[in-house]
Design a protein around this motif. Structure first.
Motif, PDB file in Angstrom:
ATOM      1  N   LEU A 358     -60.747 164.245 -60.207  1.00  0.00           N
ATOM      2  CA  LEU A 358     -60.982 165.366 -61.103  1.00  0.00           C
ATOM      3  C   LEU A 358     -59.954 166.485 -60.902  1.00  0.00           C
ATOM      4  O   LEU A 358     -59.826 167.360 -61.765  1.00  0.00           O
ATOM      5  CB  LEU A 358     -62.399 165.925 -60.895  1.00  0.00           C
ATOM      6  CG  LEU A 358     -63.547 165.127 -61.514  1.00  0.00           C
ATOM      7  CD1 LEU A 358     -64.884 165.729 -61.117  1.00  0.00           C
ATOM      8  CD2 LEU A 358     -63.421 165.070 -63.028  1.00  0.00           C
ATOM      9  N   CYS A 359     -59.244 166.459 -59.743  1.00  0.00           N
ATOM     10  CA  CYS A 359     -58.302 167.529 -59.436  1.00  0.00           C
ATOM     11  C   CYS A 359     -56.846 167.064 -59.417  1.00  0.00           C
ATOM     12  O   CYS A 359     -55.939 167.885 -59.208  1.00  0.00           O
ATOM     13  CB  CYS A 359     -58.637 168.159 -58.076  1.00  0.00           C
ATOM     14  SG  CYS A 359     -60.273 168.922 -58.039  1.00  0.00           S
ATOM     15  N   GLN A 360     -56.591 165.783 -59.599  1.00  0.00           N
ATOM     16  CA  GLN A 360     -55.221 165.302 -59.620  1.00  0.00           C
ATOM     17  C   GLN A 360     -55.112 164.135 -60.587  1.00  0.00           C
ATOM     18  O   GLN A 360     -56.109 163.517 -60.944  1.00  0.00           O
ATOM     19  CB  GLN A 360     -54.778 164.876 -58.224  1.00  0.00           C
ATOM     20  CG  GLN A 360     -55.612 163.735 -57.624  1.00  0.00           C
ATOM     21  CD  GLN A 360     -55.195 163.401 -56.202  1.00  0.00           C
ATOM     22  OE1 GLN A 360     -54.190 163.913 -55.697  1.00  0.00           O
ATOM     23  NE2 GLN A 360     -55.958 162.535 -55.564  1.00  0.00           N
ATOM     24  N   ARG A 361     -53.860 163.813 -60.969  1.00  0.00           N
ATOM     25  CA  ARG A 361     -53.641 162.715 -61.893  1.00  0.00           C
ATOM     26  C   ARG A 361     -52.376 161.966 -61.495  1.00  0.00           C
ATOM     27  O   ARG A 361     -51.553 162.466 -60.743  1.00  0.00           O
ATOM     28  CB  ARG A 361     -53.542 163.228 -63.335  1.00  0.00           C
ATOM     29  CG  ARG A 361     -52.399 164.176 -63.586  1.00  0.00           C
ATOM     30  CD  ARG A 361     -52.535 164.798 -64.977  1.00  0.00           C
ATOM     31  NE  ARG A 361     -51.483 165.766 -65.246  1.00  0.00           N
ATOM     32  CZ  ARG A 361     -50.351 165.494 -65.881  1.00  0.00           C
ATOM     33  NH1 ARG A 361     -50.128 164.245 -66.299  1.00  0.00           N
ATOM     34  NH2 ARG A 361     -49.439 166.421 -66.101  1.00  0.00           N
ATOM     35  N   ARG A 362     -52.238 160.775 -62.059  1.00  0.00           N
ATOM     36  CA  ARG A 362     -51.095 159.919 -61.729  1.00  0.00           C
ATOM     37  C   ARG A 362     -50.024 160.066 -62.806  1.00  0.00           C
ATOM     38  O   ARG A 362     -50.325 159.950 -64.007  1.00  0.00           O
ATOM     39  CB  ARG A 362     -51.547 158.466 -61.622  1.00  0.00           C
ATOM     40  CG  ARG A 362     -50.461 157.524 -61.150  1.00  0.00           C
ATOM     41  CD  ARG A 362     -50.953 156.081 -61.257  1.00  0.00           C
ATOM     42  NE  ARG A 362     -52.162 155.898 -60.480  1.00  0.00           N
ATOM     43  CZ  ARG A 362     -52.196 155.604 -59.190  1.00  0.00           C
ATOM     44  NH1 ARG A 362     -51.039 155.477 -58.528  1.00  0.00           N
ATOM     45  NH2 ARG A 362     -53.328 155.439 -58.549  1.00  0.00           N
ATOM     46  N   ILE A 363     -48.793 160.315 -62.375  1.00  0.00           N
ATOM     47  CA  ILE A 363     -47.649 160.409 -63.272  1.00  0.00           C
ATOM     48  C   ILE A 363     -46.840 159.125 -63.123  1.00  0.00           C
ATOM     49  O   ILE A 363     -46.410 158.782 -62.000  1.00  0.00           O
ATOM     50  CB  ILE A 363     -46.775 161.639 -62.965  1.00  0.00           C
ATOM     51  CG1 ILE A 363     -47.617 162.913 -63.069  1.00  0.00           C
ATOM     52  CG2 ILE A 363     -45.587 161.710 -63.928  1.00  0.00           C
ATOM     53  CD1 ILE A 363     -48.179 163.164 -64.423  1.00  0.00           C
ATOM     54  N   VAL A 364     -46.596 158.452 -64.200  1.00  0.00           N
ATOM     55  CA  VAL A 364     -45.914 157.156 -64.183  1.00  0.00           C
ATOM     56  C   VAL A 364     -44.553 157.328 -64.838  1.00  0.00           C
ATOM     57  O   VAL A 364     -44.469 157.819 -65.976  1.00  0.00           O
ATOM     58  CB  VAL A 364     -46.724 156.077 -64.924  1.00  0.00           C
ATOM     59  CG1 VAL A 364     -45.986 154.743 -64.876  1.00  0.00           C
ATOM     60  CG2 VAL A 364     -48.104 155.968 -64.314  1.00  0.00           C
ATOM     61  N   SER A 365     -43.518 156.968 -64.112  1.00  0.00           N
ATOM     62  CA  SER A 365     -42.156 156.988 -64.646  1.00  0.00           C
ATOM     63  C   SER A 365     -41.658 155.554 -64.779  1.00  0.00           C
ATOM     64  O   SER A 365     -42.455 154.609 -64.737  1.00  0.00           O
ATOM     65  CB  SER A 365     -41.244 157.823 -63.742  1.00  0.00           C
ATOM     66  OG  SER A 365     -41.167 157.222 -62.459  1.00  0.00           O
TER      67      SER A 365
END
Length: 1889
Positions: A358-365
């Motif tokens: 709920l406090c972080q997310r995944r960034i996909v490159s």
């Protein structure tokens, strides 16, 4: 055209003018329209001068038709069109009841008032007739009532399309509404129950057009409402419902609504008038009905509560140190956050993992994935996105489950009706993505709508061969192309969503560059973040902020993975990997998406710490899904699917309108209404229709309307088209303004208005001529009346003055006389008071002394009595004490002696000699039984002697009785003469005394008061006059009091009758419900039995291969003990039981269960159970009587439960049983002789009848005297006792004279009767006429004695024959006994095995011989029966050929075998006809036998004897096989008489089981026949009459005094003696009520199609009224429906009367009671009245003066028919009063002076009905005026003062209401002994007794 303009703008024309607030206002021209100035008067009586450039817009007369106009305009469109415009009243109205549904059922569109039910009926009818799918499109703004309109449409289909079986499909369809409202509706500022999603519901119908299922599609759920609400708005209802019942679900950990962030943003936690807890209960019940399990419901509540807790998760800001120089903002959630813990517990997932994502997310490159902390704003947005996604998935799952529950398995879908509840066109100050999608959907729907309207017009013109030009109309396609084509708005939006850095502003810039070529696209003057789309309704400015995010609808995949790993079963269903992927590929608009490929869930824990991985394939998947599944694209695809579905159906349109924006009940805002009409596209639709030929008429309708415009010589009756052409050529010169079709004339706009103007002018001119003549006639009549009145007043005035003078003189003389008499009276009163005081003192003193002496004597006497009783009590106590001591001593001694004897007997019992004595005792007992039989034989001979002596004694008794009667008569005469002599002597003495007194008084009075005679005469005259006046006043006051008392009694009586009717009606309704439930239970049982049969087939087939087919009693029938009583039901079941015997042996069953005892298993003789042997032997005795043809050794073995010595006991018991039977037969003969001896002689009957008559007379006289005494007491109290006594004396004198006349008449009748008897005796006894006495009693006695003698002779012969048979049976039994005795003696010395074999062999021989004897007897009887039957047929044929015997069905006389018995086809014995032909037998030829003989005199008991085995055959032939065409040739009620006579026989033999079996079989068979032939009126009426007659017979012969008032003495003798059948009477009464209700329902169905055409539409008076101009709404009615009209309107009234006549004839043919016939027609007339009135209240075109007169004439025709059919009972015709009063209301004057008279006249109509009729009242032409609104309000205020019952508080009458039926007791005069069974009934087994 100038002529037309002049006509429309002439003086008095009604026009529309613009208004600032009302938009348009009605007005009337005060002068002709000559230029631009209009001088008008508005509806508010205001005169105005208007400058008007255009021609005034004419108001049409009929608000439903679009034709009397030159050009279509807004005010006419508000009241016209093919679209139903439904205005939300914001309150409940009584126009949606079941009665309203059935009022619209079967009615064409336009026949009744506009209603949602009319649209639903049109769709349902077209589904039936055109076999094409239908759709109803409901649209409008939020709060306009779309959901309620769709709900009412579904309710209509559920009611009309309900299936006959109880499938619960209709309930499920209706139950889906509260579920969808709970999860998809919310409160907004415009609507308290606003649907926040679109839905299309398909209701599927079976081939029989019954609802068999449904399905639902949803569109564009407003998910943002889950996390955000505007002020004064609420979230979805389900959240508030859960909070309202939080105490019932403590595991949810819920609080008040205000405690949750997702519920308190709108600051509106409740809705006025809505109970959330109660709504939650309805939601739960609906969920249970649709198949949601308790576990699923519990999981739903957990998910919803978890969403609320998720909204309360508190996210705080934090800082993360990434390096020495840079810090980044992040968000954090406390580890102990209670709402997060509750969220995790409810969904059973990992709280810490959810806290992390709920406090972080995944960034996909391209090559690696990073974990990035989110800010507070981003975290809150992600949290809200997750909540919206969870709710959307739950919403979709619930819709899927509802669809699954509404679908029926195993049935092929036929056709459907779709109901589209979609959002209407919306425009706000700020319009976003939701408004864009909604308006896009409305563009598509409006295009389809315009095409449909154009298609209707085109089909109509082609059908009539009309030359027409293409109609130009607004096309929505360019606007639709702007939105959905390539490089359109949606395409550019999807393309922008693909871009990694796409924004709302960049997307708007692309719109400006790419869409500027479209005409419907515009750029706002200010700003670069908005764009304008020109929709069909208005220009809308859309703000681009949020378009991309809403179109993407993204949610973090890691959060979904955490939820997917939860343990809740429902969560796993919602977020399953495969199912979610399928959903993304198949689900239409409204479904959310996840922007990351599901494979991302497989990332390991090590990858969460900034590890670089190869994610190139992830990025590719992301772009593919984003391109493929955007919200806008999904919505476009689903909308195209919807349009294809709608295009494949026939659409119907409903436009919901809001009257105001504040949800007020009374407020109406015309400007808002016009705005919504324009937004809905209604104005454009009407413009399309009006561009061609909006007005159309059939040739006959046009001729009937405008016949006044042509001469009679120009009318061609055979060529209506030519006549219409002639009319139009004379008045409309421009031929382009109209065209002639095949069946209709088509007019341009405004032409019909011109014709209406010409017609009104022509009729106005005729009215002026009529008024001139009528007014002259009225003036002349008035002058002559005034002249006569003046002369009459003068004459009466002079007479009045003369009478006043005479009255004054009389009063003066009377006053003087009164003074004189009053003074004398006062003196006499004082003297009498003094005298009475003195006498009273003396009386009281003497009484005191006497009472004292009496008291002393009473005390002495009491003391003596007390002493006597005490001494006696002491003596008795001493005696009882001594007796107890003596008895005690005797008991002790006797006990000692008894013990000594007991010890001796025990010793003897142990010896072997005792056993021998027992056997010897048996032999002695058998010998004694033989002696007993001999004694009975002797006693039988003595009974014969007694019987002969009885005959002699009877003759002597009869002669003595005759002598006694003569002696009594003579004694009575002597006593009467003596009484008269004493009375005369007393009268003579009285007269002598009176005469002497009078002579003395005369002398004295003549001497003293000779002078006062004249004064007394004068006073006497004055007193007489005063007395007459006082009498008149008393009579007047008494009459008033009596009237008051009568009124009070009538009111109380009416109140009691009303209460009784209510109770009876409630009971009968419960009875109807009971029968309905019974029918359903039978259906369920039948289905259950079929399932059981199907289930038993498999094991039966498998078991049949291994062994033989076996069936025992346990599996032969599953009927319970209660079912065994239902004989008819069992007989019906046995028809399907092929291959099994109808008689089931209980012995075989017992032998099969208990088995055969083996030789080695026999006990010793000491262990024999003698009681068991007795039972077995009794069963063995009963075994031959069971009727089985074949026996086996196992069946006949008597030792199945005993020992070796049981055979002898069995034989003894057989003989005992036979002896008991003989004793019973002997007792029966003895009782028969005693009953014959005790039979009452004719003299006793005569004495009893005379005594009963005297008792009745005395009782009547006693009641009369009591009433006279009561009247005298009342009169004495009122002071008029003497007058009352005089009146009673006169009444007694008149009664005495009447009785004297009756005595004279009776003597004359007696003399004639005696003379007739003498003539009979002369014919029979010739010279011995001297035996006849004066009253003919000897002849009667002799004839009765002859009958008794014949009967006794026949009975004696029967008894002799029976005695011979008994002797023969006795000899056979004796021989059997000898054989059995020998067998017993021989078996005593044999072994047990040989004994058993011998007994078995003997039994086999005996049974075999008995079976052979029975078979031979049966064969002989069968041969004799066949020969007799052939001989009877042959003789009957010969008689028919010779013409001597009449055919069957007429009064047939058949010669019987020597007895001369004849039978009548109708059931009545024609003995009188046989006797009348006695003297005509000499005319036959010598060779022809005398076929018609004198009937032998026989005294029948009035009953039919039958065997129990024939019961099923009797019931089948008499009830099931009886046809109505045969029944009408018989005596009315003959089956009921036959059944009752059989019941009398069961009562005569006192067989309780037999009567129960017969009545049960009768009831069940009648029920079966009625259920099978419920649509056959003759069959139902036949058994209605017969069951009612059987009920009357059971009452008449029950023995109750209340039902014996009209019985004859013979009928009283035939009353039931042993049984009380009151319970069965109640059951029969319930059956009669059930049949009656079925008959009424069937008759209502037959009459219903004829009511409206016959009562409302039939025009018996030609020329009074023609139909109004036909327009757009008139052509909406289906042509097929008009072609299938059940009857022509002009023949409808005759058809209705013929139908009623046929019903009355059917009731009369079957002999229905007249009282019941009255009740039948009372109910039918009520139904006719209710149907006609309900239809009238819903049809504005019928509410005018001319139609009221037509209706009244049609009703008078019905009333005349009722009088002709002798149905003058007020109960019948009074039921028509509501419709009669409605027709009178239409004809009555409507001025303020008539308000009270109107209210009094319409006392049978409710206030709502009266106000409705007045509001609907529409003038047929210019000669009438509309009812003013102030007048209607005054009427309403006046009506509110009167008290109305509950039935008068509704608008429509209840067509399903039924009056409580009564069955008045109707005794029969038919004698039971005269009833015969006709051969046509095929009941030879009935024997008349």
């Amino acid at each position: 055209m100038s002529t037309l303009c002049q006509e429309l703008g002439s003086l008095g024309a009604r026009i529309w003018i613009p208004h600032a607030e009302k938009v348009w206002e009605g007005a009337e021209l005060l002068e002709d329209y000559k230029g631009k100035i209009l001088r008008i008067q508005t509806n508010d009586d205001k005169e105005l001068n208007k400058i008007h450039k255009k021609y005034p817009k004419k108001i049409k007369q009929n608000a439903y038709k679009i034709d009397p106009k030159k050009k279509q305009h807004v005010p006419s469109i508000i009241n016209n069109g093919i679209v139903l415009v439904a205005i939300n009243p914001y309150s409940e109205l009584p126009i949606y009841s079941t009665d309203t549904i059935f009022a619209y059922r079967g009615q064409a569109m336009g026949d009744l008032d506009p209603h949602i039910f009319a649209v639903a009926e049109e769709a349902y009818t077209k589904l039936e007739r055109e076999q094409r799918d239908q759709s109803i499109i409901v649209s409008g703004e939020s709060g306009a009532g779309k959901t309620v309109s769709a709900k009412y449409a579904m309710r209509y289909f559920a009611t009309v399309g309900g299936s006959a079986t109880e499938t619960q499909v209709e309930k499920k369809v209706l139950a889906s509404s509260p579920i969808m409202e709970a999860i998809g509706n919310a409160k907004t500022t415009r609507n308290d129950n606003s649907s926040r999603f679109g839905k299309f519901i398909e209701i599927h119908f079976s081939p029989q057009y019954h609802i068999q299922g449904a399905s639902m599609r949803t569109y564009l759920l407003e998910k943002s409402r889950v996390v955000f609400q505007a002020p004064e708005e609420r979230n979805y209802h389900i959240f508030y419902q859960l909070c309202a019942v939080r105490d019932s679900f403590p595991d949810l950990k819920l609080d008040r609504q205000d405690a949750f962030h997702y519920l308190n943003q709108g600051s509106c936690s409740g809705i006025q008038g809505v109970n959330d807890a109660k709504q939650f209960e309805e939601t739960c019940s609906a969920l249970s009905l649709l198949g949601f399990s308790e576990r699923e419901q519990k999981d739903m509540w957990h998910i919803l509560a978890a969403i609320l807790h998720l909204g309360n998760v508190f996210i705080t800001e934090s800082v993360v140190e990434e390096s020495d120089e840079l810090d980044s903002e992040c968000s954090v959630i406390a580890a102990d956050d209670p709402h997060l813990v509750a969220f995790a517990n409810l969904l059973q997932l990992d709280a810490m993992e959810m806290r992390s994502w709920l406090c972080q997310r995944r960034i996909v490159s391209l090559r690696e994935a990073f974990l990035k902390p989110m800010t507070v704003v981003e975290a809150v947005s992600a949290r809200d996105a997750l909540a919206k996604h969870i709710y959307a998935e739950l919403f979709n799952w619930i819709v899927a489950i509802v669809n699954k529950a509404l679908q029926t398995s195993g049935s092929q879908q036929q056709r459907f009706i779709g109901v589209l509840d979609i959002y209407g066109f919306e425009t706000f100050e700020i319009n976003s993505f939701e408004q864009f999608c909604i308006n896009y959907a409305n563009e598509k729907l409006q295009q389809q709508f315009n095409q449909h309207v154009f298609k209707l017009e085109q089909e109509e013109y082609l059908k009539e061969d009309i030359a027409w030009k293409f109609i130009d109309f607004y096309d929505n396609q360019p606007c639709i192309d702007l939105i959905e084509t390539r490089l359109g708005i949606l395409d550019l939006l999807d393309e922008e969503c693909k871009m990694p850095k796409g924004t709302d502003n960049s997307w708007v810039e692309k719109l400006y560059s790419k869409c500027s070529s479209f005409t419907h696209f515009a750029r706002p003057r200010f700003g670069n973040s908005a764009f304008i789309v020109c929709h069909f309704a208005d220009k809308v400015t859309y703000q681009s902020n949020g378009f991309l995010d809403k179109n993407k609808d993204t949610v973090i995949e890691e959060q979904i993975n955490v939820i997917r790993n939860g343990q809740t079963k429902l969560i796993k269903k919602l977020f399953c990997k495969d199912e979610s992927a399928n959903k993304k590929l198949t689900v239409p608009a409204g479904r959310t998406k996840v922007s990351v490929n599901p494979k991302a869930a497989t990332v390991g824990p090590a990858q969460r710490h900034h590890k670089k991985t190869n994610v190139h394939h992830w990025r590719k998947s992301i772009f593919e899904i984003a391109v493929k599944f955007q919200v806008g694209s999904q919505f476009r695809d689903s909308l195209n699917m919807l349009m294809s579905t709608l295009n494949a159906t026939t659409p119907h349109y409903v436009r919901c309108i809001k009257p105001n924006d504040v949800k007020a009940q009374v407020e109406y805002n015309p400007q808002r209404v016009v705005q919504q009409l324009r937004a809905c596209g209604v104005l454009e639709t009407i413009r399309i229709s009006a561009a061609g030929f909006p007005s159309r008429w059939t040739y006959m309708e046009f001729f009937q309307r405008y016949r006044v415009l042509c001469r009679s010589s120009n009318i061609q009756r055979n060529n209506m088209k030519g006549t219409c052409e002639h009319i139009l050529k004379n008045f409309i010169k421009d031929t382009d303004k109209y065209q002639f079709g095949r069946t209709k004339i088509f007019f341009r706009a405004g032409q019909v208005a011109y014709l209406e103007k010409l017609r009104a002018d022509r009729r106005r001119a005729c009215c002026i001529i009529i008024q001139k003549q009528v007014r002259a006639f009225v003036c002349r009549k008035r002058y002559l009346r005034i002249k006569r009145s003046v002369a009459l007043l003068q004459r009466y005035g002079r007479g009045l003055l003369a009478r006043r003078q005479a009255q004054y003189l009389r009063q003066t003389a009377a006053a003087i006389t009164l003074q004189r008499h009053v003074r004398g009276w006062l003196c006499r009163v004082r003297y009498q008071k003094l005298r009475s005081v003195a006498v009273g003192l003396q009386r009281h003193g003497r009484g005191l002394l006497a009472r004292r002496r009496y008291h002393l004597m009473k005390l002495n006497h009491s003391a003596i009595v007390i002493q006597r009783h005490i001494r006696g009590w002491l003596a008795r106590r001493r005696y009882q004490k001594k007796r107890r001591h003596i008895v005690l001593v005797q008991c002790v001694v006797r006990r000692w002696l008894a013990r000594r004897v007991l010890r001796r007997l025990k010793a003897e019992a142990r010896s072997m000699e005792h056993i021998k004595k027992l056997n010897k005792g048996l032999e002695n007992k058998i010998i004694s039984l033989q002696q007993r039989i001999d004694e009975l034989t002797k006693e039988n001979g003595s009974l014969k002697l007694l019987q002969s002596e009885n005959v002699e004694l009877r003759s002597k008794v009869e002669s003595l009785a005759a002598t006694e009667v003569e002696w009594k008569k003579a004694t009575i005469l002597v006593n009467e003469q003596r009484a008269k002599l004493d009375l005369l002597e007393k009268e003579l003495h009285q007269e002598r005394d009176e005469k002497m007194d009078l002579i003395n008084e005369k002398d004295r009075l003549e001497a003293e008061k000779k002078e006062e005679v004249e004064k007394l005469n004068v006073e006497n005259l004055t007193l007489k006059e005063q007395r007459d006046k006082l009498n008149e006043e008393i009579l007047i006051s008494r009459a008033g009091a009596e009237e008051l008392l009568k009124e009070r009694l009538q009111k109380e009586k009416a109140l009691l009758e009303r209460e009784q009717d209510q109770d009876r009606n409630a009971y009968q309704k419960l009875l109807a419900d009971y029968h309905l439930l019974e029918t359903r239970a039978e259906t369920a049982e039948r289905e259950l039995a079929q399932e059981r049969r199907a289930a038993r087939r498999l094991p039966a087939r498998s078991g049949g291969a291994s062994g033989g087919h076996q069936r025992s009693l346990s599996n032969a029938s599953t009927a319970s003990a209660q079912d065994l009583e239902n004989v008819s039901a069992l007989s019906e079941q046995t028809e399907d039981d092929y291959g099994y015997g109808s008689v089931r042996s209980t012995i075989s069953t017992s032998s099969g269960t208990s088995g055969v005892n083996h030789i080695s298993g026999r006990p010793a003789i000491e262990n024999i159970d003698w009681t068991a042997g007795t039972r077995v032997s009794q069963s063995a005795v009963q075994a031959p009587a069971s009727g089985s043809d074949t026996t086996s050794p196992e069946v006949s073995t008597p030792a199945s439960g005993g020992g070796p010595a049981v055979e002898g006991v069995g034989l003894v018991l057989k003989l005992q049983q036979k002896v008991k039977e003989l004793e019973k037969e002997n007792d029966r003969l003895r009782r028969r002789v005693e009953s014959l001896e005790k039979e009452d002689s004719p003299s006793d009957d005569l004495t009893r009848a005379r005594d009963s008559f005297r008792v009745q007379e005395l009782e009547m006289e006693n009641e009369k005297l009591k009433s006279n005494i009561a009247t005298l007491r009342i009169a004495a109290a009122e002071g008029s006792g003497s007058q009352e006594l005089l009146s009673q004396f006169q009444a007694l004198q008149a009664e005495h004279e009447r009785q004297r006349e009756e005595c004279v008449q009776l003597r004359s009748v007696l003399a004639s009767h005696t003379q007739g008897l003498k003539n009979v005796a002369t014919n029979n006894y010739s010279s011995h006429v001297d035996i006849i006495n004066e009253d003919g009693e000897l002849v009667l006695a002799f004839e009765a004695q002859k009958k008794v003698t014949r009967q006794l002779e026949k009975e004696l012969q029967d008894e002799q024959i029976r005695h011979v048979e008994l002797q023969r049976d006795f000899e056979c039994l004796r021989e059997d006994y000898v054989k059995q005795r020998k067998l017993v003696s021989a078996n005593l010395t044999r072994s047990p095995q040989s004994q058993t074999e011998a007994v078995m062999q003997h039994e086999i021989q005996r049974l075999t011989s008995e079976n052979l004897d029975l078979q031979e007897r049966y064969d002989d009887v069968s041969d004799q029966y066949r020969k007799a039957k052939k001989q009877v047929k042959l003789l009957t044929k010969k008689l028919n050929e010779a013409g001597i015997m009449e055919p069957l069905g007429e009064s047939t006389l058949v010669a019987s075998d020597g007895t001369g018995t004849a039978q009548h086809a109708s059931g009545i014995s024609p003995a009188h006809r046989v006797a009348s032909t006695r003297g005509n037998t000499s005319g036959h030829p010598e060779g022809r036998p005398n076929l018609v003989q004198r009937k032998k005199e026989r005294d029948y008991l009035g009953m039919f004897e039958y065997r129990k085995d024939d019961e099923a055959v009797i019931v089948k032939h008499l009830i099931h096989d009886l046809k109505p065409r045969v029944a009408i040739t018989l005596l009315p009620g003959l089956p009921a008489y036959i059944l009752f006579m059989c019941i009398r026989y069961t009562d005569h033999v006192n067989d309780d089981e037999k009567v129960r079996s017969l009545l049960t079989a009768t009831i069940n068979t009648v029920k079966k026949v009625i259920k099978k032939r419920h649509e056959d009126l003759d069959s139902t009426v036949l058994w209605l009459s017969n069951i009612l007659r059987l009920l009357h017979n059971l009452k008449q012969y029950s023995g109750d005094k209340a039902f014996q008032a009209e019985n004859t003495p013979k009928q009283n003798e035939q009353c039931l003696r042993n049984f009380d059948l009151a319970e069965y009477r109640q059951v029969l009464s319930d059956i009669v009520v059930w049949i009656y209700q079925g008959v009424i329902r069937y008759l209502e169905e037959r009459v219903q199609p004829l009511v409206v055409p016959a009562i409302l539409e039939h025009e018996a008076i030609a020329g009074v009224h023609q139909r109004a101009p036909g327009g757009m709404r008139g052509r909406l009615a289906s042509a097929d429906r008009e072609a299938e009209s059940p009857v022509d309107v002009q023949k409808a009234l005759d058809a209705l009367v013929m139908e009623l006549s046929s019903i009355n004839r059917c009731l009369a043919l079957h002999g229905v009671d007249p009282e019941l016939v009255v009740q039948v027609f009372r109910q039918l007339f009520y139904f006719i009245c209710a149907s006609a009135l309900n239809n009238l209240l819903l049809r504005k075109d019928l509410c005018h003066w001319a139609k009221g007169m037509q209706i009244r004439y049609n009703l008078s025709y019905l009333e005349q028919w009722a009088r002709d059919q002798k149905l003058q009972d007020p109960m019948v015709t009074d039921t028509l009063q509501p419709i009669v009063q409605a027709s009178q209301l239409l004809q009555a004057r409507k001025t303020e002076e008539d308000i009270q008279s109107l209210c009094d006249m319409c006392n049978q109509l409710s206030m709502f009905q009266i106000i409705k009729i007045l509001n609907l009242y529409t003038p047929a032409d210019d000669c009438e005026q509309r009812v003013p609104v102030p007048f209607i309000r005054k009427i309403q205020n006046k009506l509110q003062e009167r008290q109305e019952n509950s039935q008068q508080t509704t608008l429509l009458m209840d067509t399903k209401f039924s009056f409580p039926v009564r069955f008045p007791f109707n005794p029969s005069k038919i004698r039971l002994e005269d009833i015969e069974v006709p051969e046509v009934l095929n009941l030879p087994m009935l024997k008349k007794v």
